[in-house]
Write a protein that holds these residues in place. Structure first.
Motif, mmCIF file in Angstrom:
data_model
loop_
_atom_site.group_PDB
_atom_site.id
_atom_site.type_symbol
_atom_site.label_atom_id
_atom_site.label_comp_id
_atom_site.label_asym_id
_atom_site.label_seq_id
_atom_site.Cartn_x
_atom_site.Cartn_y
_atom_site.Cartn_z
ATOM 1 N N ASP A 347 -10.645 -11.220 18.834
ATOM 2 C CA ASP A 347 -12.058 -11.514 18.554
ATOM 3 C C ASP A 347 -12.589 -12.616 19.472
ATOM 4 O O ASP A 347 -13.779 -12.646 19.794
ATOM 5 C CB ASP A 347 -12.286 -11.861 17.084
ATOM 6 N N GLN A 348 -11.706 -13.495 19.933
ATOM 7 C CA GLN A 348 -12.149 -14.512 20.895
ATOM 8 C C GLN A 348 -12.537 -13.864 22.221
ATOM 9 O O GLN A 348 -13.527 -14.261 22.851
ATOM 10 C CB GLN A 348 -11.064 -15.570 21.117
ATOM 11 N N VAL A 351 -16.150 -12.405 21.736
ATOM 12 C CA VAL A 351 -17.289 -13.311 21.840
ATOM 13 C C VAL A 351 -17.417 -13.887 23.249
ATOM 14 O O VAL A 351 -18.529 -14.146 23.734
ATOM 15 C CB VAL A 351 -17.225 -14.444 20.787
ATOM 16 N N HIS A 364 -15.889 -16.823 17.308
ATOM 17 C CA HIS A 364 -14.830 -15.877 16.925
ATOM 18 C C HIS A 364 -14.265 -16.219 15.555
ATOM 19 O O HIS A 364 -14.093 -17.389 15.187
ATOM 20 C CB HIS A 364 -13.711 -15.853 17.967
ATOM 21 N N GLY A 371 -9.550 -13.015 11.284
ATOM 22 C CA GLY A 371 -10.147 -12.105 12.246
ATOM 23 C C GLY A 371 -9.525 -10.729 12.079
ATOM 24 O O GLY A 371 -8.692 -10.516 11.193
ATOM 25 N N PRO A 372 -9.922 -9.767 12.914
ATOM 26 C CA PRO A 372 -10.876 -9.930 14.019
ATOM 27 C C PRO A 372 -12.322 -9.807 13.525
ATOM 28 O O PRO A 372 -12.782 -8.722 13.197
ATOM 29 C CB PRO A 372 -10.513 -8.787 14.962
ATOM 30 N N LEU A 374 -16.405 -12.062 13.731
ATOM 31 C CA LEU A 374 -17.190 -13.081 14.404
ATOM 32 C C LEU A 374 -18.225 -13.605 13.435
ATOM 33 O O LEU A 374 -18.673 -12.888 12.547
ATOM 34 C CB LEU A 374 -17.850 -12.549 15.675
#
Length: 400
Positions: A347-348, A351, A364, A371-372, A374
């Motif tokens: 997820d990082q 974003v 994120h 996560g994943p 945001l």
């Protein structure tokens, strides 16, 4: 001998602050950036509150204040808890700090010993576990999931409580998910806590007034009077009164904890800003009609963002009960490639690539412990949100 404390190596920087700063820097360099990363209302502080500050300056209310807050504000806090939450406190059971974060930090600093555990539901506000670590405690995480609206379930809580558990931190409505506990949901949690007398409750109610539809906000000591003697109820004026920069938070709870927090604060910051405290008196004691306007605006924005994000390929966005965040899952997009060939592995990554490709800044979900996903803040205008969501739709549609 190292100069810096070892504890700093165990603490992560705030992901929300880092993303907000990155968005500001890009915007300053001329990039067309829409920041949906900051947890701050876009409304102005109501005029009667600003006028109270002006009048306090004119009265020369510019001296040091008592560490725990000016009497007028502590009296206003007592009245607020009685009027809005049905909770009876004495003035000696209240304290004022320089923001809600300061209140939470001082409570932990005043009570935690090495080995003490603090239960924190995931996803969590990024500062909770870091404050626990800085204060010498051990964060213990308990999972939630989208299927249950990101709300802590009684069975999961029961499994993580131990004789070492000193606190549980409850945040309703939640940052980052916007999830809020209805009375029966909160009662299920408090029923578990009644069986564990060593556990104290630190409840973060900062988004109390930002709930939507016919949702009825409740706080733990209100739902279960049996927890009154071991609950610290924290709140503040930042969100509901658009007073983030005024830096006033407050709490009420057991007198021994309040006295310990006062002791810590006396050697730390002393009293909060005098002018801000007088403004906060006007906020709590004055007209509350702006709250309906804020809520109506935020509810419309929430509905717009949830609708548009659920139309984006690969995103799933539940409808939260409160605050001004949504917490969509991007699980279906993990493993996809951007147009430049970058694989979205986390997820990082999502974003980061979203900011690079479309100029939309979000945070994120793994920074919040789950996560994943945001976190997207909808504390901005409908026009800006519509443009931002259109860009997100375009980015999601471009992944292969």
């Amino acid at each position: 001998m190292a100069l810096l404390a070892d504890a700093l190596s165990r603490v992560k920087p705030s992901a929300t602050i880092l993303m907000t700063q990155k968005a500001r820097e890009l915007k300053a360099s001329g990039v067309d950036v829409i920041s949906l990363s900051v947890g701050e209302p876009d409304f102005d502080t109501p005029d009667h509150i600003k006028q109270a500050a002006v009048e306090a300056i004119a009265r020369n209310e510019t001296r040091y204040t008592p560490v725990s807050g000016i009497p007028a504000l502590r009296e206003a806090i007592v009245k607020k808890f009685k009027r809005e939450n049905g909770l009876d406190y004495k003035i000696s059971q209240t304290i004022v700090g320089t923001g809600g974060k300061h209140i939470i930090y001082n409570a932990l600093l005043a009570t935690l010993n090495p080995g003490d555990e603090v239960v924190i539901p995931r996803p969590y506000w990024v500062s909770y576990p870091e404050m626990v670590v800085l204060c010498g405690g051990t964060p213990v995480f308990v999972e939630t999931d989208m299927a249950h609206g990101f709300k802590l379930q009684a069975e999961a809580l029961e499994r993580v409580l131990t004789p070492k558990t000193k606190w549980i931190i409850l945040n309703s409505p939640s940052n980052p998910s916007g999830a809020a506990y209805a009375r029966d949901e909160m009662k299920a949690i408090t029923d578990v806590l009644l069986r564990h007398p060593q556990v104290h409750v630190l409840t973060d109610d900062i988004y109390e007034h930002l709930t939507y539809g016919d949702f009825d906000f409740v706080t733990p000591a209100q739902v279960e009077p049996g927890l009154y003697g071991r609950t610290l109820t924290m709140n503040g004026v930042s969100k509901a009164y658009a007073m983030t920069g005024w830096r006033i938070g407050y709490a009420a709870g057991p007198e021994p904890i309040i006295k310990a927090m006062d002791f810590v604060q006396g050697q730390q910051t002393s009293g909060a800003c005098s002018i801000s405290q007088w403004a906060a008196v006007a906020a709590l004691d004055g007209p509350q009609d702006h709250l309906a306007r804020f809520r109506d605006a935020f509810q419309g924005r929430r509905d717009l963002v949830v609708s548009m994000l659920n139309q984006a390929r690969g995103l799933t966005c539940p409808t939260p009960e409160g605050a001004f965040y949504v917490y969509p899952s991007c699980a279906e997009l993990i493993g996809k490639r951007t147009e430049n060939g970058t694989v979205i592995e986390t997820d990082q990554d999502f974003v980061t690539e979203l900011l690079q490709a479309e100029g939309v800044a979000a945070v994120h979900g793994s920074a919040f412990g789950l996560g994943p996903n945001l976190r997207i803040s909808y504390a901005t205008s409908n026009a800006v949100l519509e443009e931002a969501c259109t860009r997100i739709q375009r980015f999601c549609g471009s992944l292969r």
